[in-house]
Design an enzyme around this catalytic site. Structure first.
Site, PDB file in Angstrom:
ATOM      1  N   CYS A  85       0.829  -1.207   0.000  1.00 12.62           N
ATOM      2  CA  CYS A  85       0.000   0.000   0.000  1.00 12.62           C
ATOM      3  C   CYS A  85       0.869   1.265   0.000  1.00 12.62           C
ATOM      4  O   CYS A  85       1.596   1.504  -0.948  1.00 12.62           O
ATOM      5  CB  CYS A  85      -0.998  -0.041   1.156  1.00 12.62           C
ATOM      6  SG  CYS A  85      -2.361   1.149   0.961  1.00 12.62           S
ATOM      7  N   HIS A 194      -3.916  -4.880  -0.238  1.00  9.98           N
ATOM      8  CA  HIS A 194      -3.544  -5.424   1.070  1.00  9.98           C
ATOM      9  C   HIS A 194      -3.615  -6.949   1.009  1.00  9.98           C
ATOM     10  O   HIS A 194      -4.697  -7.522   1.111  1.00  9.98           O
ATOM     11  CB  HIS A 194      -4.492  -4.903   2.157  1.00  9.98           C
ATOM     12  CG  HIS A 194      -4.288  -3.460   2.482  1.00  9.98           C
ATOM     13  ND1 HIS A 194      -3.389  -3.044   3.427  1.00  9.98           N
ATOM     14  CD2 HIS A 194      -4.856  -2.345   1.961  1.00  9.98           C
ATOM     15  CE1 HIS A 194      -3.410  -1.720   3.507  1.00  9.98           C
ATOM     16  NE2 HIS A 194      -4.291  -1.274   2.620  1.00  9.98           N
ATOM     17  N   GLU A 196      -2.828  -9.084   3.209  1.00  9.20           N
ATOM     18  CA  GLU A 196      -3.290  -9.642   4.488  1.00  9.20           C
ATOM     19  C   GLU A 196      -4.809  -9.603   4.621  1.00  9.20           C
ATOM     20  O   GLU A 196      -5.376 -10.272   5.477  1.00  9.20           O
ATOM     21  CB  GLU A 196      -2.631  -8.889   5.654  1.00  9.20           C
ATOM     22  CG  GLU A 196      -3.175  -7.496   5.930  1.00  9.20           C
ATOM     23  CD  GLU A 196      -2.591  -6.400   5.055  1.00  9.20           C
ATOM     24  OE1 GLU A 196      -2.863  -5.217   5.332  1.00  9.20           O
ATOM     25  OE2 GLU A 196      -1.865  -6.724   4.073  1.00  9.20           O
TER      26      GLU A 196
END
Length: 214
Positions: A85, A194, A196
């Site tokens: 990011c 992202h 995750e």
């Protein structure tokens, strides 16, 4: 063999979720440290550079603390480095956010605001670009292994990287315009989304990074 993976903490990343996802996908013998100490970052075997928020604040903090030099030293030492990011945006040449900010210059390209762009309907694009979107892989890379082309990843951002040369552009995404969803150069890979928060595809990318030998 024991490896240390440093997750760079400069006060602007969602480190809890990123750290948990990395630990879940860890290879045998890997240990993780969330750190704002440049010496720890420099000494690590792998480096993850995450981030959310404003780029000017990011660049100021990492410059004031010496983390910028530590990240660049890790890159120069040919250690695997992953940007996420704002971590990816900070690796570009320049961002127009906050009136214009010079970034680390690891990758060629400019970071532009979505809100000045117009979509197919003629209206300005809603910002932030938030939610799931497809990523079109631009070339084969070890971090794409086991991930289908056009897989969906989770994005939250108001600025995007553009004008990236083809040899550094690892993945594209469409949101009113085409922008760089992933960039790659030698031992560095960086993503706007992202991983995750991106379910199986994102976790696979993290697992690939943790096993990558550039």
């Amino acid at each position: 063999m024991t490896e240390t993976v440093a997750v760079v903490d400069y006060g602007m990343g969602n480190l809890h979720s990123a750290g948990k996802a990395l630990e879940k996908m860890a290879a045998e013998g890997q240990r993780f440290v969330i750190t704002g100490d440049p010496d720890v970052v420099r000494a690590a075997d792998r480096v993850v550079f995450p981030g959310v928020g404003a780029i000017r604040d990011c660049i100021k903090v990492i410059t004031d603390t010496g983390l910028d030099r530590a990240i660049l030293d890790a890159i120069d030492a040919y250690k695997p480095v992953l940007g996420i990011c704002v971590g990816m945006q900070a690796m570009m040449d320049h961002s127009e956010e906050n009136g214009g900010v010079d970034c680390l210059g690891v990758f060629s390209g400019q970071v532009r605001f979505f809100g000045e762009q117009y979509g197919e309907t003629g209206g300005r694009l809603k910002v932030p670009h938030m939610g799931w979107n497809q990523v079109r892989q631009a070339f084969d890379h070890p971090l794409w292994e086991g991930i289908d082309d056009n897989s969906r990843f989770y994005f939250v951002h108001s600025y995007c990287a553009t004008e990236v040369p083809d040899e550094e552009l690892a993945g594209r995404c469409e949101y009113g315009l085409t922008f760089a969803a992933a960039v790659a150069k030698q031992n560095v890979f960086a993503v706007q989304f992202h991983p995750e928060k991106s379910a199986d595809a994102g976790l696979r990318l993290l697992a690939n990074f943790l096993r990558w030998r550039p």
